[in-house]
Design an enzyme around this catalytic site. Structure first.
Site, mmCIF file in Angstrom:
data_model
loop_
_atom_site.group_PDB
_atom_site.id
_atom_site.type_symbol
_atom_site.label_atom_id
_atom_site.label_comp_id
_atom_site.label_asym_id
_atom_site.label_seq_id
_atom_site.Cartn_x
_atom_site.Cartn_y
_atom_site.Cartn_z
ATOM 1 N N GLY A 1 29.985 66.449 35.474
ATOM 2 C CA GLY A 1 30.683 67.043 36.339
ATOM 3 C C GLY A 1 31.746 68.310 35.673
ATOM 4 O O GLY A 1 31.829 69.487 36.301
ATOM 5 N N ASN B 1 38.772 62.970 44.670
ATOM 6 C CA ASN B 1 38.748 61.764 43.743
ATOM 7 C C ASN B 1 39.978 60.650 44.017
ATOM 8 O O ASN B 1 39.596 59.554 43.551
ATOM 9 C CB ASN B 1 38.455 62.223 42.126
ATOM 10 C CG ASN B 1 39.542 63.029 41.852
ATOM 11 O OD1 ASN B 1 39.670 64.305 42.362
ATOM 12 N ND2 ASN B 1 40.140 62.881 40.870
ATOM 13 N N GLN C 1 32.458 63.695 43.801
ATOM 14 C CA GLN C 1 32.809 62.244 44.632
ATOM 15 C C GLN C 1 32.039 62.402 45.704
ATOM 16 O O GLN C 1 31.918 61.224 46.452
ATOM 17 C CB GLN C 1 34.024 62.275 44.793
ATOM 18 C CG GLN C 1 35.412 62.382 43.451
ATOM 19 C CD GLN C 1 34.874 60.921 42.886
ATOM 20 O OE1 GLN C 1 34.656 59.938 43.576
ATOM 21 N NE2 GLN C 1 35.463 60.593 41.700
ATOM 22 N N SER D 1 27.646 64.827 39.377
ATOM 23 C CA SER D 1 27.760 64.038 38.240
ATOM 24 C C SER D 1 26.931 62.698 38.391
ATOM 25 O O SER D 1 27.062 61.921 39.388
ATOM 26 C CB SER D 1 28.982 63.733 38.003
ATOM 27 O OG SER D 1 29.268 62.978 36.698
ATOM 28 N N THR E 1 18.695 71.198 23.743
ATOM 29 C CA THR E 1 17.645 70.243 24.288
ATOM 30 C C THR E 1 17.953 69.439 25.532
ATOM 31 O O THR E 1 19.154 68.725 25.334
ATOM 32 C CB THR E 1 17.077 69.547 23.036
ATOM 33 O OG1 THR E 1 16.721 70.573 21.973
ATOM 34 C CG2 THR E 1 16.004 68.615 23.311
ATOM 35 N N CYS F 1 40.490 60.318 34.989
ATOM 36 C CA CYS F 1 40.611 61.202 33.984
ATOM 37 C C CYS F 1 42.038 61.194 33.826
ATOM 38 O O CYS F 1 42.339 61.869 32.401
ATOM 39 C CB CYS F 1 40.137 62.449 34.416
ATOM 40 S SG CYS F 1 38.463 62.282 34.958
HETATM 41 N N1 PLP Z 1 35.320 66.515 39.620
HETATM 42 C C1 PLP Z 1 35.579 65.247 40.219
HETATM 43 C C2 PLP Z 1 35.976 65.458 41.848
HETATM 44 C C3 PLP Z 1 35.640 63.933 39.544
HETATM 45 O O1 PLP Z 1 35.986 63.221 40.294
HETATM 46 C C4 PLP Z 1 35.144 64.115 38.136
HETATM 47 C C5 PLP Z 1 35.392 62.903 37.374
HETATM 48 O O2 PLP Z 1 36.063 61.862 37.821
HETATM 49 C C6 PLP Z 1 34.834 65.146 37.580
HETATM 50 C C7 PLP Z 1 34.952 66.542 38.239
HETATM 51 C C8 PLP Z 1 34.321 65.166 36.026
HETATM 52 O O3 PLP Z 1 33.261 64.744 36.131
HETATM 53 P P1 PLP Z 1 32.498 64.133 34.864
HETATM 54 O O4 PLP Z 1 33.054 62.881 34.567
HETATM 55 O O5 PLP Z 1 30.832 63.953 34.933
HETATM 56 O O6 PLP Z 1 32.761 64.953 33.874
#
Ligand code: PLP
Length: 382
Positions: free
Chosen positions: A72, A152, A180, A200, A238, A326
């Site tokens: 993502g 999220n 999400q 993702s 790759t 995150c």
């Molecule tokens: N965008 C949203 C709304 C997310 O909840 C997240 C991850 O929690 C991401 C982007 C990032 O995705 P990834 O973990 O695959 O880098």
């Protein structure tokens, strides 16, 4: 059987066994580089094409509009950075919301540092943007609107169809972070006038470190990574064949049971929320009750430190989150909760519970009991 009651599906989902089985041959047996031209390699390429077709079918788009990425974060970075660059002679203005994921917000922060202008739309108490404010924010220099499909932290779903319509009418590109939402609500992209859509793998029971970006045909965009000519010259490097195959399988499986699972999770979520509201005092549910992902419960327990609550639940083998996965190591209050009007103190008193395919009613009953005890203990101490 996992010893844990895992209630953090917005952070990541458990990969399905069928997905792993589908992936395994691509590590040790069918390992050829899909860019090579001998027959052995063509099999790797064919497997990728099947995954691409499966994913495209779930969204109602063409397979050649799906590009594989590392997840993502990369999809969001690529969509924003490289469309804005391609359109820089047209303008330098981008519109977003205040509750985007950091993969979007930090990319836009960088864009501002190199001369782009960004409008951050407010959201209401439920976490929805105001469409009139969006329309008013569009000016002749506006080149991109990037607004997430679903949040999220609080699970709020944005009016994507209307945003897409406005963007199309005003000739502005529309990117939506669907990380999400994909695999959790039905998404038929042609109906939404979306130009770019990020997803993702690990959020829908697939592998981590793999994702995709849908790029509508003829969208102005260049490659983010410099290198080889993979993915029709738009994503160098790759390909992660095993993970692509796994993500394709996960996409197919999650969509096969989407209708059933949404209903099941909605019922479980409502049951849990009702019990919490009935059995614990001074609790607030954050986000929209109507426009909400079926698996998200975001709760503020007044007078209780969210982190202390998380630790007490952890001691009972119950996994929940305080903010988004995150930023769970940062101790700043969640920008999403502040944007919907919570005070800092309320934001610190909040936990997020996200259920999934393996969640059973008995898990939620156990969690309610653990919450009742933990909240009472923490309130006694304060
Ligand atoms: N965008 C949203 C709304 C997310 O909840 C997240 C991850 O929690 C991401 C982007 C990032 O995705 P990834 O973990 O695959 O880098």
């Amino acid at each position: 059987m996992s010893p844990y009651i895992y209630l953090d599906h917005a952070a990541t989902t458990p990969m399905k066994k069928e997905v792993m089985e589908e992936m395994l041959p691509y590590f040790t047996e069918q390992y050829a580089n899909p860019s090579a031209i001998y027959e052995f390699a063509v099999k790797s390429k064919d497997a990728m094409d099947t995954a691409r077709k499966n994913i495209a079918a779930t969204l109602g788009v063409k397979p050649q509009e799906i590009y594989f990425t590392s997840g993502g974060t990369e999809s969001d970075n690529w969509a924003i950075l490289k469309t804005a660059e391609a359109l820089k002679t047209k303008g330098n203005h981008i519109i977003t919301s205040k509750i985007e994921h950091h993969a979007v917000l930090h990319t836009l922060g960088y864009m501002e540092s190199i001369g782009y202008e960004v409008t951050y739309l407010d959201v209401d108490k439920q976490g929805r943007i105001n469409l009139k404010e969006l329309e008013d924010a569009i000016r002749k220099e506006t080149i991109l609107i990037t607004i997430m499909t679903a949040n999220n932290e609080i699970g709020t779903i944005q009016p994507i169809r209307q945003i897409g319509r406005i963007a199309k009418e005003r000739g502005v590109l529309f990117h939506t972070d669907g990380v999400q939402a994909y695999g959790h609500i039905p998404i038929f992209l042609p109906e939404y006038s979306v130009d770019l859509f990020s997803a993702s793998g690990h959020k829908f029971y697939g592998p981590k470190g793999i994702g995709f970006l849908y790029v509508k045909e003829n969208t102005p965009i260049s490659s983010l990574l410099k290198g080889g000519g993979q993915e029709r010259k738009l994503r160098a490097g790759t390909e992660n064949v095993a993970s692509i195959v796994g993500m394709g399988k996960a996409a197919k499986l999650v969509h096969q049971r989407l209708g059933y699972e949404r209903m099941r999770e909605t019922n479980l979520r409502n049951y849990f929320m009702n019990r919490i509201l009935r059995e614990i005092n001074d609790v607030k549910i954050n986000g929209s009750l109507k426009n909400r992902l079926c698996n998200n419960i975001n709760l503020t327990f007044s007078g209780v430190e969210g982190e202390a609550l998380l630790i007490m639940l952890d001691s009972e083998d119950i996994c929940v989150a305080t903010g988004s996965a995150c930023n769970s190591k940062e101790s700043t209050p969640s920008h999403v909760l502040l944007a919907i009007g919570l005070s800092e103190e309320e934001a610190y008193s909040t936990i997020r519970i996200t259920i999934g395919e393996t969640t059973q009613k008995k898990d939620l009953d156990q969690t309610v009991e653990a919450l009742k005890l933990s909240v009472a203990n923490l309130r006694k101490k304060s």
